[in-house]
Design a protein around this motif. Structure first.
Motif, PDB file in Angstrom:
ATOM      1  N   TYR A   1       0.810  -1.215   0.000  1.00  0.00           N
ATOM      2  CA  TYR A   1       0.000   0.000   0.000  1.00  0.00           C
ATOM      3  C   TYR A   1       0.845   1.267   0.000  1.00  0.00           C
TER       4      TYR A   1
ATOM      5  N   SER B   1       2.222 -17.982   1.163  1.00  0.00           N
ATOM      6  CA  SER B   1       3.413 -17.193   1.417  1.00  0.00           C
ATOM      7  C   SER B   1       3.256 -15.805   0.826  1.00  0.00           C
TER       8      SER B   1
ATOM      9  N   LYS C   1      -8.668  -9.977   0.569  1.00  0.00           N
ATOM     10  CA  LYS C   1      -7.989 -10.477  -0.646  1.00  0.00           C
ATOM     11  C   LYS C   1      -7.048 -11.642  -0.387  1.00  0.00           C
TER      12      LYS C   1
ATOM     13  N   TYR D   1       2.018   0.013 -14.030  1.00  0.00           N
ATOM     14  CA  TYR D   1       2.280   1.322 -13.424  1.00  0.00           C
ATOM     15  C   TYR D   1       3.636   1.820 -13.904  1.00  0.00           C
TER      16      TYR D   1
HETATM   17  N1  EPU Z   1      -4.942  -8.157 -10.173  1.00  0.00           N
HETATM   18  C1  EPU Z   1      -5.700  -8.923 -11.039  1.00  0.00           C
HETATM   19  N2  EPU Z   1      -5.947 -10.221 -10.681  1.00  0.00           N
HETATM   20  C2  EPU Z   1      -5.479 -10.758  -9.548  1.00  0.00           C
HETATM   21  C3  EPU Z   1      -4.684  -9.984  -8.681  1.00  0.00           C
HETATM   22  C4  EPU Z   1      -4.430  -8.660  -9.020  1.00  0.00           C
HETATM   23  O1  EPU Z   1      -6.154  -8.457 -12.070  1.00  0.00           O
HETATM   24  O2  EPU Z   1      -5.757 -11.937  -9.293  1.00  0.00           O
HETATM   25  C5  EPU Z   1      -4.712  -6.726 -10.510  1.00  0.00           C
HETATM   26  C6  EPU Z   1      -5.654  -5.860  -9.702  1.00  0.00           C
HETATM   27  O3  EPU Z   1      -6.773  -5.529 -10.462  1.00  0.00           O
HETATM   28  C7  EPU Z   1      -4.866  -4.631  -9.418  1.00  0.00           C
HETATM   29  C8  EPU Z   1      -3.426  -5.039  -9.605  1.00  0.00           C
HETATM   30  O4  EPU Z   1      -3.419  -6.350 -10.130  1.00  0.00           O
HETATM   31  O5  EPU Z   1      -5.163  -3.642 -10.351  1.00  0.00           O
HETATM   32  C9  EPU Z   1      -2.639  -5.000  -8.308  1.00  0.00           C
HETATM   33  O6  EPU Z   1      -3.220  -5.879  -7.350  1.00  0.00           O
HETATM   34  P1  EPU Z   1      -3.008  -5.689  -5.764  1.00  0.00           P
HETATM   35  O7  EPU Z   1      -3.385  -4.312  -5.363  1.00  0.00           O
HETATM   36  O8  EPU Z   1      -3.673  -6.823  -5.082  1.00  0.00           O
HETATM   37  O9  EPU Z   1      -1.448  -5.732  -5.558  1.00  0.00           O
HETATM   38  P2  EPU Z   1      -0.313  -6.678  -6.160  1.00  0.00           P
HETATM   39  O10 EPU Z   1       0.535  -5.875  -7.088  1.00  0.00           O
HETATM   40  O11 EPU Z   1      -0.898  -7.925  -6.709  1.00  0.00           O
HETATM   41  C10 EPU Z   1       1.444  -6.020  -4.338  1.00  0.00           C
HETATM   42  C11 EPU Z   1       2.384  -6.709  -3.415  1.00  0.00           C
HETATM   43  C12 EPU Z   1       1.638  -7.209  -2.182  1.00  0.00           C
HETATM   44  C13 EPU Z   1       0.970  -6.021  -1.494  1.00  0.00           C
HETATM   45  C14 EPU Z   1       0.039  -5.347  -2.500  1.00  0.00           C
HETATM   46  C15 EPU Z   1      -0.584  -4.083  -1.946  1.00  0.00           C
HETATM   47  C16 EPU Z   1       4.141  -7.630  -4.802  1.00  0.00           C
HETATM   48  C17 EPU Z   1       4.748  -8.850  -5.405  1.00  0.00           C
HETATM   49  N3  EPU Z   1       3.033  -7.819  -4.092  1.00  0.00           N
HETATM   50  O12 EPU Z   1       0.540  -7.009  -4.840  1.00  0.00           O
HETATM   51  O13 EPU Z   1       2.597  -7.755  -1.289  1.00  0.00           O
HETATM   52  O14 EPU Z   1       0.242  -6.435  -0.355  1.00  0.00           O
HETATM   53  O15 EPU Z   1       0.790  -4.959  -3.678  1.00  0.00           O
HETATM   54  O16 EPU Z   1       0.363  -3.077  -1.843  1.00  0.00           O
HETATM   55  O17 EPU Z   1       4.678  -6.532  -4.987  1.00  0.00           O
HETATM   56  C18 EPU Z   1       3.668  -9.793  -0.715  1.00  0.00           C
HETATM   57  O18 EPU Z   1       4.715  -9.294  -1.140  1.00  0.00           O
HETATM   58  O19 EPU Z   1       3.635 -10.938  -0.207  1.00  0.00           O
HETATM   59  C19 EPU Z   1       2.429  -9.046  -0.801  1.00  0.00           C
HETATM   60  C20 EPU Z   1       1.245  -9.561  -0.470  1.00  0.00           C
END
Ligand code: EPU
Length: 346
Positions: free
Chosen positions: A138, A244, A234, A271
């Motif tokens: 976030y 994990s 989520k 992004y």
């Molecule tokens: N999205 C999809 N389908 C999915 C999942 C995501 O289309 O099944 C799209 C969503 O629509 C959204 C975008 O991907 O527009 C980003 O999704 P989300 O906000 O859930 O974040 P993320 O990029 O998938 C990252 C971190 C997370 C962290 C979140 C929130 C990494 C690898 N992961 O996930 O970190 O909680 O942002 O900041 O950078 C972790 O590292 O273990 C972790 C959970």
């Protein structure tokens, strides 16, 4: 199972221990020996007593896929303590033992009015492993509140202190995952937390959640509660479904490549990542390669976040590894993007 305990210096060593309770995927893996270290002095004693170099150094086990039994010794870091060391006009300097559970530290910070880690609520794992992959969520990464850390260097058998620059933090990266991998054991981390909060609610979902909660005046607690609520909606709770967190990193690709993908997949999510690069949402790639919610009995892909692989119960680490391999190949085939695992494979 035979499980006699022996004592070497002050470090207790157990034999033939199942690591299932010590990894958030909930995978069984038998450690030949398990040494649990509860303070910095015992950590030093372990290495000066002629014990072999550990095969695995274990923190909270939240970024780990165990695919086999572990010969030799697993060294588990359980150093406790949260201590306010110093204050400046605008900051608190707080030293935290590597074995403290990350979220317990976040709660303590909120209780004491130490600002800066509220967006990092509910991230699984321990404080000592948080800098290794520069945990983030976030819009905030640990590097933004990091002051320094103490680590034991196993080759020189000496202690060293690392500054922000020396940790070489990047996106889910640090020197401890690269040049110092398995060579530096973090015993404590000192954070520089703000006296006056600088709330970061720009991550869309936080604003929406706060509105839903009817919050008018932001507090550390309300922002933390909003983050907890989003995460719980989520991400699977490791106590109920082994996982994990994000299994893969979000890949960074050239803008030109992204534009060409966008013409085929107009909904693709990315992004700006500077220097004509784009960070692509791996969750989107995996979902649109058809894997979201896919279950293979004991394991699969989470149904609300495709970046998270899950152990429904009884899976083998190798099953999950093979699934990750299948996903990497499918994603590469569709988008010509090589996914990189965030999780350490053992
Ligand atoms: N999205 C999809 N389908 C999915 C999942 C995501 O289309 O099944 C799209 C969503 O629509 C959204 C975008 O991907 O527009 C980003 O999704 P989300 O906000 O859930 O974040 P993320 O990029 O998938 C990252 C971190 C997370 C962290 C979140 C929130 C990494 C690898 N992961 O996930 O970190 O909680 O942002 O900041 O950078 C972790 O590292 O273990 C972790 C959970």
């Amino acid at each position: 199972m035979n499980n006699p305990a022996s004592v070497l210096c002050s470090v207790e060593i157990q034999k033939h221990v199942d690591l299932k309770p010590f990894n958030t995927f909930g995978l069984s893996s038998i450690a030949e020996r398990l040494a649990r270290v509860g303070d910095a002095q015992s950590l030093e004693e372990y290495f000066s007593s002629g014990e072999p170099h550990p095969s695995l150094i274990l923190g909270g086990g939240s970024n780990l896929l165990l695919t086999k039994d572990i010969p030799g010794t697993v060294l588990k870091i359980e150093i406790p303590g949260i201590q306010l060391m110093d204050e400046s006009e605008d900051a608190f300097f707080v030293k935290v033992g590597a074995g403290v559970v990350w979220h317990e530290f976040v709660l303590k910070a909120i209780e004491n009015g130490w600002a800066g880690i509220e967006n990092l609520s509910l991230i699984p794992g321990n404080v000592g492993t948080a800098p290794m992959q520069n945990i983030g969520a976030y819009g905030v990464e640990i590097k933004s509140v990091f002051h320094s850390l103490d680590a034991f260097l196993t080759e020189d058998k000496t202690w060293a202190s690392f500054s922000l620059e020396e940790c070489q933090f990047g996106y889910r990266e640090s020197i401890f995952k690269r040049a110092l991998r398995n060579k530096a054991i973090i015993s404590s981390v000192t954070f520089r937390l703000k006296k006056t909060p600088a709330f970061n609610t720009s991550y869309g979902a936080i604003e929406q959640e706060l509105e839903k909660m009817g919050v008018r005046d932001l507090t550390l607690k309300s922002v933390s509660d909003a983050v907890i609520s989003i995460r719980q909606s989520k991400l699977p709770d490791p106590k109920k479904i082994g996982n994990s967190g994000s299994f893969f990193k979000n890949p960074v690709i050239d803008q030109v490549h992204f534009e060409s993908l966008k013409s085929t997949f107009p909904e693709i999510v990315g992004y700006p990542a500077g220097d004509r690069k784009v960070k692509v949402a791996a969750g989107w790639l995996i979902e649109h390669a058809g894997f979201k919610g896919k279950s293979y009995g004991t394991y699969g892909v989470h149904d609300r976040q495709a970046l998270v692989l899950v152990n429904h119960g009884g899976a083998l680490g190798s099953d999950i590894y093979n699934l990750s391999e299948e996903i990497i190949q499918a994603v590469f085939g569709m988008y010509q993007i090589p996914l990189e695992r965030e999780v350490n494979i053992i």
